[in-house]
Design an enzyme around this catalytic site. Structure first.
Site, PDB file in Angstrom:
ATOM      1  NE  ARG A   1      18.870-158.688 -94.032  1.00  8.44           N
ATOM      2  CZ  ARG A   1      19.149-157.613 -93.308  1.00  8.44           C
ATOM      3  NH1 ARG A   1      20.377-157.420 -92.881  1.00  8.44           N
ATOM      4  NH2 ARG A   1      18.220-156.720 -93.009  1.00  8.44           N
TER       5      ARG A   1
ATOM      6  CB  VAL B   1      17.703-165.428 -89.888  1.00  6.47           C
ATOM      7  CG1 VAL B   1      16.903-165.642 -88.615  1.00  6.47           C
ATOM      8  CG2 VAL B   1      19.156-165.859 -89.679  1.00  6.47           C
TER       9      VAL B   1
ATOM     10  N   GLY C   1      23.972-175.755 -99.501  1.00  4.01           N
ATOM     11  CA  GLY C   1      23.718-175.527 -98.081  1.00  4.01           C
ATOM     12  C   GLY C   1      24.947-175.727 -97.195  1.00  4.01           C
TER      13      GLY C   1
ATOM     14  CE1 TYR D   1      24.737-153.303 -97.748  1.00  7.78           C
ATOM     15  CE2 TYR D   1      26.245-155.162 -97.591  1.00  7.78           C
ATOM     16  CZ  TYR D   1      25.394-154.255 -96.984  1.00  7.78           C
ATOM     17  OH  TYR D   1      25.208-154.305 -95.618  1.00  7.78           O
ATOM     18  CG  ASP D   2      30.140-156.827-101.511  1.00  2.00           C
ATOM     19  OD1 ASP D   2      28.989-156.711-101.058  1.00  2.00           O
ATOM     20  OD2 ASP D   2      30.643-157.927-101.786  1.00  2.00           O
TER      21      ASP D   2
ATOM     22  CG  ASN E   1      13.957-165.669 -97.226  1.00  3.94           C
ATOM     23  OD1 ASN E   1      13.264-164.680 -97.064  1.00  3.94           O
ATOM     24  ND2 ASN E   1      14.580-165.919 -98.369  1.00  3.94           N
TER      25      ASN E   1
HETATM   26  P1  NAD Z   1      17.359-152.322 -92.903  1.00  7.44           P
HETATM   27  O1  NAD Z   1      17.140-152.433 -94.373  1.00  7.44           O
HETATM   28  O2  NAD Z   1      16.288-152.786 -91.991  1.00  7.44           O
HETATM   29  O3  NAD Z   1      17.704-150.823 -92.505  1.00  7.44           O
HETATM   30  C1  NAD Z   1      18.245-149.860 -93.382  1.00  7.44           C
HETATM   31  C2  NAD Z   1      17.499-148.554 -93.169  1.00  7.44           C
HETATM   32  O4  NAD Z   1      18.099-147.538 -93.997  1.00  7.44           O
HETATM   33  C3  NAD Z   1      16.020-148.635 -93.608  1.00  7.44           C
HETATM   34  O5  NAD Z   1      15.220-148.082 -92.600  1.00  7.44           O
HETATM   35  C4  NAD Z   1      15.968-147.821 -94.880  1.00  7.44           C
HETATM   36  O6  NAD Z   1      14.702-147.241 -95.133  1.00  7.44           O
HETATM   37  C5  NAD Z   1      17.055-146.783 -94.622  1.00  7.44           C
HETATM   38  N1  NAD Z   1      17.605-146.199 -95.863  1.00  7.44           N
HETATM   39  C6  NAD Z   1      18.043-146.860 -96.967  1.00  7.44           C
HETATM   40  N2  NAD Z   1      18.489-145.992 -97.881  1.00  7.44           N
HETATM   41  C7  NAD Z   1      18.343-144.742 -97.332  1.00  7.44           C
HETATM   42  C8  NAD Z   1      18.623-143.424 -97.812  1.00  7.44           C
HETATM   43  N3  NAD Z   1      19.162-143.216 -99.026  1.00  7.44           N
HETATM   44  N4  NAD Z   1      18.333-142.399 -96.992  1.00  7.44           N
HETATM   45  C9  NAD Z   1      17.774-142.586 -95.773  1.00  7.44           C
HETATM   46  N5  NAD Z   1      17.498-143.819 -95.280  1.00  7.44           N
HETATM   47  C10 NAD Z   1      17.769-144.866 -96.063  1.00  7.44           C
HETATM   48  O7  NAD Z   1      18.720-153.099 -92.611  1.00  7.44           O
HETATM   49  P2  NAD Z   1      19.502-153.380 -91.257  1.00  7.44           P
HETATM   50  O8  NAD Z   1      19.782-154.825 -91.203  1.00  7.44           O
HETATM   51  O9  NAD Z   1      18.832-152.721 -90.105  1.00  7.44           O
HETATM   52  O10 NAD Z   1      20.886-152.669 -91.557  1.00  7.44           O
HETATM   53  C11 NAD Z   1      21.246-151.419 -90.989  1.00  7.44           C
HETATM   54  C12 NAD Z   1      22.683-151.059 -91.403  1.00  7.44           C
HETATM   55  O11 NAD Z   1      23.584-152.073 -90.942  1.00  7.44           O
HETATM   56  C13 NAD Z   1      22.880-150.962 -92.931  1.00  7.44           C
HETATM   57  O12 NAD Z   1      23.767-149.904 -93.202  1.00  7.44           O
HETATM   58  C14 NAD Z   1      23.537-152.273 -93.277  1.00  7.44           C
HETATM   59  O13 NAD Z   1      24.349-152.183 -94.425  1.00  7.44           O
HETATM   60  C15 NAD Z   1      24.356-152.554 -92.023  1.00  7.44           C
HETATM   61  N6  NAD Z   1      24.605-154.011 -91.871  1.00  7.44           N
HETATM   62  C16 NAD Z   1      23.618-154.831 -91.407  1.00  7.44           C
HETATM   63  C17 NAD Z   1      23.868-156.193 -91.301  1.00  7.44           C
HETATM   64  C18 NAD Z   1      22.845-157.142 -90.749  1.00  7.44           C
HETATM   65  O14 NAD Z   1      23.142-158.354 -90.730  1.00  7.44           O
HETATM   66  N7  NAD Z   1      21.690-156.745 -90.285  1.00  7.44           N
HETATM   67  C19 NAD Z   1      25.119-156.700 -91.679  1.00  7.44           C
HETATM   68  C20 NAD Z   1      26.069-155.837 -92.191  1.00  7.44           C
HETATM   69  C21 NAD Z   1      25.808-154.472 -92.262  1.00  7.44           C
HETATM   70  N1  UDP Z   2      20.224-168.216 -98.360  1.00  7.75           N
HETATM   71  C1  UDP Z   2      19.525-169.408 -98.477  1.00  7.75           C
HETATM   72  N2  UDP Z   2      18.170-169.354 -98.536  1.00  7.75           N
HETATM   73  C2  UDP Z   2      17.462-168.192 -98.473  1.00  7.75           C
HETATM   74  C3  UDP Z   2      18.185-166.978 -98.335  1.00  7.75           C
HETATM   75  C4  UDP Z   2      19.563-167.030 -98.295  1.00  7.75           C
HETATM   76  O1  UDP Z   2      20.113-170.496 -98.510  1.00  7.75           O
HETATM   77  O2  UDP Z   2      16.218-168.242 -98.527  1.00  7.75           O
HETATM   78  C5  UDP Z   2      21.699-168.285 -98.256  1.00  7.75           C
HETATM   79  C6  UDP Z   2      22.449-167.287 -99.124  1.00  7.75           C
HETATM   80  O3  UDP Z   2      22.667-167.809-100.431  1.00  7.75           O
HETATM   81  C7  UDP Z   2      23.741-167.135 -98.334  1.00  7.75           C
HETATM   82  C8  UDP Z   2      23.293-167.301 -96.877  1.00  7.75           C
HETATM   83  O4  UDP Z   2      22.030-167.956 -96.923  1.00  7.75           O
HETATM   84  O5  UDP Z   2      24.630-168.174 -98.654  1.00  7.75           O
HETATM   85  C9  UDP Z   2      23.135-165.979 -96.142  1.00  7.75           C
HETATM   86  O6  UDP Z   2      22.329-165.140 -96.950  1.00  7.75           O
HETATM   87  P1  UDP Z   2      21.788-163.715 -96.472  1.00  7.75           P
HETATM   88  O7  UDP Z   2      21.057-163.130 -97.646  1.00  7.75           O
HETATM   89  O8  UDP Z   2      21.067-163.856 -95.189  1.00  7.75           O
HETATM   90  O9  UDP Z   2      23.089-162.881 -96.136  1.00  7.75           O
HETATM   91  P2  UDP Z   2      24.487-162.653 -96.883  1.00  7.75           P
HETATM   92  O10 UDP Z   2      24.586-163.509 -98.096  1.00  7.75           O
HETATM   93  O11 UDP Z   2      24.499-161.209 -97.216  1.00  7.75           O
HETATM   94  O12 UDP Z   2      25.477-163.057 -95.867  1.00  7.75           O
END
Ligand code: NAD
Ligand code: UDP
Length: 319
Positions: free
Chosen positions: A192, A194, A213, A151-152, A196
């Protein structure tokens, strides 16, 4: 084919949590929206209410495959990518290819259509940051071969592609680095923190804190983030990343306490092993978006949680 509106927008990942809210917002402002998704983590329920709208079109497509559209596109928001750690770690090669090949395919479309482009990047480009809060000019601390790397590093490579298409081929392509955003339409099994905690609290089962935590995150409500997307698409400089997030920082213990209070749940807290490479602290420096673009998040965690809890109550009571 030339469509009637000058504002034809393509939203990839449009059936997901953030994408569906973005589609809705763009339609409300009179734009013609093509929502593209392969339903990897997205759901039909998120867009069912939009299917009747004349200005809305849905295309089922995997962005890893090249995309041809017969009509004009003026703007592309690329949100397609699984976002939750358990989901993006299920098939790491898929996740990496979605970010890299998918973004390349959409940038090619942007060249072809002379469309503006916005890439949904992430705070994960900073990895487990050694600088706090994180400004955009911090290069990050990222493991290339860990469970989060697909991902990163995928998102980092996508930023590089956006930069290169912008500099070399002149695409007006923008980057937003999104910090943890939450709200209605997250899946109950999203994984994620929130969602969960809320789902566990509403079911009166133990809230799972990973590690001790004391790790922190800064949580942004989706409405503020969508405002940020639109602001950056309108006013952001090309090839310039903007942090978008709420700078109020909380430990996971504090979040758990707040969720328990707001849900009036009988749940207890249990501690589970901290996943590999889990970032210890995360907090956005949003000076750039704030001072240059005039964007500031407005929703407190307390208020945003209340709306999100209401949403999860309604979906659990109707299922
Ligand atoms: P989400 O999983 O609800 O949405 C992702 C969407 O992309 C889904 O509808 C999925 O079906 C679609 N998708 C995945 N792979 C695909 C592919 N190969 N082709 C077509 N569609 C595909 O997640 P989200 O939280 O709505 O995130 C949306 C975007 O924002 C993502 O790119 C994510 O990396 C980025 N983002 C979100 C957060 C967050 O906290 N919500 C944080 C950082 C980045
Ligand atoms: N986390 C947690 N309990 C859960 C899910 C996640 O304590 O049930 C923690 C996780 O280890 C991280 C933080 O909450 O430290 C945020 O996790 P999340 O998966 O929401 O996002 P990200 O790690 O990508 O920021």
């Amino acid at each position: 084919m030339k469509l009637n509106s000058d504002n034809n927008v393509l939203v990839t990942g449009g059936a997901g949590f953030l994408g569906s809210h973005l589609c809705e917002r763009l339609l409300k402002s009179g734009m013609r929206v093509t929502c593209l998704d392969n339903f990897d983590t997205g759901r039909k329920e998120n867009i069912l209410h939009l299917l009747e709208d004349q200005l809305f079109t849905f295309i089922k497509h995997d962005i890893r495959e090249p995309l041809e559209l017969t009509y004009d596109v003026d703007m592309i928001y690329n949100l397609a990518c699984p976002a939750s750690p358990p989901h993006y770690q299920l098939d790491p090669i898929y996740t990496f290819e979605t970010s890299v090949l998918g973004t390349r395919n959409l940038l090619r479309l942007a060249v072809d259509k002379q469309a503006k482009f916005l890439q949904a990047s992430t705070s994960e480009v900073y990895g487990d940051p050694l600088v706090h809060p994180q400004p955009e000019n911090y290069w990050g601390n990222v493991n290339t071969i860990g469970v989060r790397s697909c991902y990163d590093e995928g998102k980092r490579a996508a930023e590089t592609l956006v930069f290169d298409y912008s500099e070399q081929l002149g695409v007006d392509a923008k980057i937003v680095r999104i910090f943890n955003t939450y709200g209605p339409r997250m899946r109950s099994d999203d994984g994620r923190v929130v969602s969960n905690f809320i789902v566990q609290a509403l079911q009166n089962i133990d809230l799972t804190i990973y590690g001790d935590g004391e790790q922190t995150r800064s949580f942004c409500f989706y409405t503020d983030l969508i405002d940020g997307f639109i602001t950056v698409m309108e006013k952001g400089r090309k090839a310039t990343p903007y942090n978008l997030g709420n700078p109020d920082e909380f430990t996971m213990k504090e979040l758990a306490k707040l969720v328990l209070e707001q849900t009036e749940s009988n749940s207890s807290i249990i501690y589970r092993e901290l996943p590999q490479d889990d970032p210890k602290r995360r907090n956005p420096d949003i000076s750039l978006a704030k001072n240059v673009l005039g964007w500031t998040p407005e929703t407190s965690l307390e208020k945003g949680l209340m709306e999100t809890i209401k949403y999860f109550e309604s979906v659990t009571s109707s299922s």
